[in-house]
Design an enzyme around this catalytic site. Sequence first.
Site, PDB file in Angstrom:
ATOM      1  N   THR A 142       0.880  -1.192   0.000  1.00 42.09           N
ATOM      2  CA  THR A 142       0.000   0.000   0.000  1.00 42.09           C
ATOM      3  C   THR A 142       0.909   1.231   0.000  1.00 42.09           C
ATOM      4  OG1 THR A 142      -0.266  -0.087   2.402  1.00 42.09           O
ATOM      5  CG2 THR A 142      -1.976  -1.141   1.073  1.00 42.09           C
ATOM      6  N   LYS A 168       3.932  -6.915   3.927  1.00 44.49           N
ATOM      7  CA  LYS A 168       3.701  -5.492   3.677  1.00 44.49           C
ATOM      8  C   LYS A 168       3.600  -4.791   5.024  1.00 44.49           C
ATOM      9  CE  LYS A 168       0.267  -3.100   3.229  1.00 44.49           C
ATOM     10  NZ  LYS A 168       0.036  -2.469   4.541  1.00 44.49           N
ATOM     11  N   THR A 179      -1.698  -3.072  10.522  1.00 45.52           N
ATOM     12  CA  THR A 179      -1.798  -3.102   9.046  1.00 45.52           C
ATOM     13  C   THR A 179      -0.625  -3.818   8.433  1.00 45.52           C
ATOM     14  OG1 THR A 179      -2.989  -1.039   8.963  1.00 45.52           O
ATOM     15  CG2 THR A 179      -2.218  -1.848   6.877  1.00 45.52           C
ATOM     16  N   GLU A 265       6.715   4.724   7.436  1.00 47.24           N
ATOM     17  CA  GLU A 265       6.377   5.938   6.696  1.00 47.24           C
ATOM     18  C   GLU A 265       7.291   7.104   7.076  1.00 47.24           C
ATOM     19  OE1 GLU A 265       2.262   6.042   7.626  1.00 47.24           O
ATOM     20  OE2 GLU A 265       1.700   4.887   5.860  1.00 47.24           O
ATOM     21  N   ASN A 388       0.631  10.812   6.355  1.00 51.21           N
ATOM     22  CA  ASN A 388      -0.587  10.450   7.068  1.00 51.21           C
ATOM     23  C   ASN A 388      -1.620  11.547   7.129  1.00 51.21           C
ATOM     24  OD1 ASN A 388      -0.333   7.636   7.932  1.00 51.21           O
ATOM     25  ND2 ASN A 388       1.621   8.418   8.703  1.00 51.21           N
ATOM     26  N   THR A 393      -5.860   5.627   4.704  1.00 47.96           N
ATOM     27  CA  THR A 393      -5.832   4.165   4.809  1.00 47.96           C
ATOM     28  C   THR A 393      -7.091   3.716   5.536  1.00 47.96           C
ATOM     29  OG1 THR A 393      -3.460   4.233   5.001  1.00 47.96           O
ATOM     30  CG2 THR A 393      -4.503   2.167   5.521  1.00 47.96           C
TER      31      THR A 393
END
Lengths: 393, 393
Positions: A142, A168, A179, A265, A388, A393
């Site tokens: 993602t 992932k 996630t 991230e 973010n 998401t």
Amino acid sequence: MPVKGFQFSAVEAAIKKPGRLDLALIFSQTPARVAAVFTTNKVKAAPVLISQQRAKDGICRAVLVNSGNANACTGEQGMRDALTCGRKTAEALGLPDEELLIASTGVIGQTLPMDRFRAGIEPLVDGLSGGTIENVADAIMTTDSFAKLETRSGAAGGVPYTITGIAKGAGMIQPNMATMLAFLVTDADVEPAFLDRAFKEAVDGSFNAITVDGDTSTNDTALIMANGAAANPLITAGTPEGERFVALLHDVLLSLAKLIVKDGEGATKFVEIRVQGAADHADAKQAALAVANSLLVKTAFFGQDANWGRIIAAVGYSGCEMDQGKVRISFDDVLMVQDGIFTGGDAEAAGTEVLKQKEFTVTIDLRIGSGAATVYTSDLTYDYVRINADYRT
Amino acid sequence: MPVKGFQFSAVEAAIKKPGRLDLALIFSQTPARVAAVFTTNKVKAAPVLISQQRAKDGICRAVLVNSGNANACTGEQGMRDALTCGRKTAEALGLPDEELLIASTGVIGQTLPMDRFRAGIEPLVDGLSGGTIENVADAIMTTDSFAKLETRSGAAGGVPYTITGIAKGAGMIQPNMATMLAFLVTDADVEPAFLDRAFKEAVDGSFNAITVDGDTSTNDTALIMANGAAANPLITAGTPEGERFVALLHDVLLSLAKLIVKDGEGATKFVEIRVQGAADHADAKQAALAVANSLLVKTAFFGQDANWGRIIAAVGYSGCEMDQGKVRISFDDVLMVQDGIFTGGDAEAAGTEVLKQKEFTVTIDLRIGSGAATVYTSDLTYDYVRINADYRT
């Protein structure tokens, strides 16, 4: 060495952005033993609820996974959609529904685009003849910036076998696997109860020891399928072959977990937080997580600021047993804090040099017991906020 | 109306940046009753260890406070320094050491600049004749962008009294009062045990209900001095005057707490997170804090993204009892989630409008019980990262 007896496929079903693979399939030519762990979030996506139930019998032939839509918080419609997609795929594979597991990742709260999903199933199943596990690793991404794949080979009774895993991660990572999707396949023949225990322990020391932002998702799934196609003598607990299998499994999972943190991230640093000398392991892990999750510590890492004060403060509020006058803190080999106070002299300059590296270790020795734990974390950067604040998401 | 019988002073002792007040004194002309709470961090600064001990007898005449240096993690030297500064000040005021409390805020791990600190004491005590509580509010600021002062007046038996409070906060704020100092003074005459209980309860509902980044400092101190100079009939528990006093006290504390959140490092939003319908109050608070501390939720607030999925996910991992199929989430009056799923239609656009405001409320109704709690938080912004990657506390 490729894992025997597995086939892979990935297609673009237009569930996420155009031009990206987003629907994938892992298929074992013979029934495989499966061990799986799922999110501890009380809000669970439809595919998690279904797979958790289906994994219980320990047998699995195929895993259907999509990215771009988490099918979470979608109520009864979401359950019906997941079951329908699973049924269509199982039919095309000639399997009973129960032998197929489902995983999804992506946006929460939107129902699946069923027309596109269904349209993807036939090419997906057709693609098994020519697909690779690398394609699946691509399809599950993602906000990940690179695909994550690790493979290790071993032997049992002289017969070689392979364990390959893909994962992932990126944002929203924390203990209990936020996630995070991870799929491992092995052609080793492994005793089922041993496989289950070994997998869960290895997940605890890897995926549950990493943290990017402390959030836990609704969709986390990690599983291993072992189909025995290597035809090795059965691997069991309490044997050298069993120990070797556990070591390889742990190595694959920890390597994947580290890749996830490195791809956190916006991350620019990879930091190992080691707490030792704690009252017990649980205390050590609690302290390590408090440090690893502290925004002040993570921004200091980003700023390359040898701010041990924020670290000792995080240990102090973690709830672990401690005596502040005994604490020792090192950045790599540079002793910053001794008996709870700054060592002074060149330590600040030397500690700052350590923090300029892309990877380093912070060791916190509480010196009151023998409990130890290690947690892996990243820094907190402008890019984390940008990603973010903009990305859904 | 000024609080009777108190004097204030603040000077520049060059402990922090040049040109800023950094040493302050609060003095009661007669012995005052004191109630105080301190950080729960197991790493406590020297002034906290000293004041915690001295506050136990319930009597206090003066509070000496400096900013720019926390005197934390400074070992025995730090204790000696704090005691020395306290003694010099008490001597100049003609008080026994034990009647003076000490508080510090600023950088951790450096010993106090004793020469400058000592040199500041004489002008500090001399300044009591002309100083104001506003000067003290200025002197305790660190990364705060504005001074925080709230005042309320009441009456008991027809005799008016005043409660005035000042606070510092900015970053590193969370329940249990991270790097937060708050000093309240009142001329009301209040029964000691009642004052103590009322103050602690009011702190729980105010300073312990705010969060900026989830970190807890080594130096938090909140206290109230009540010197009875208003000469009102003694305020006691279980009376209308007692209730009125509690209401005013709570109002002062909650107003200061809200100012601290509004001044959270880099904050652009002030958000009230209300959880209701929880199994009990503790569950509601746990859920509200998980939402208020979630980086994903806080970045979504910054991005003005009506991302209720991150909110329900945070409730899900908070550990509170819940049934995802019952959850209701509103942004101000806009119902976003009903029975755990998106309400659809115009809700996203309407929800986004709510998030564009500088202040709004997120209400999460779990609909399984009657527990409720409210927590106040801010968004997570680029500026938060900038301030904390650059600034050393």
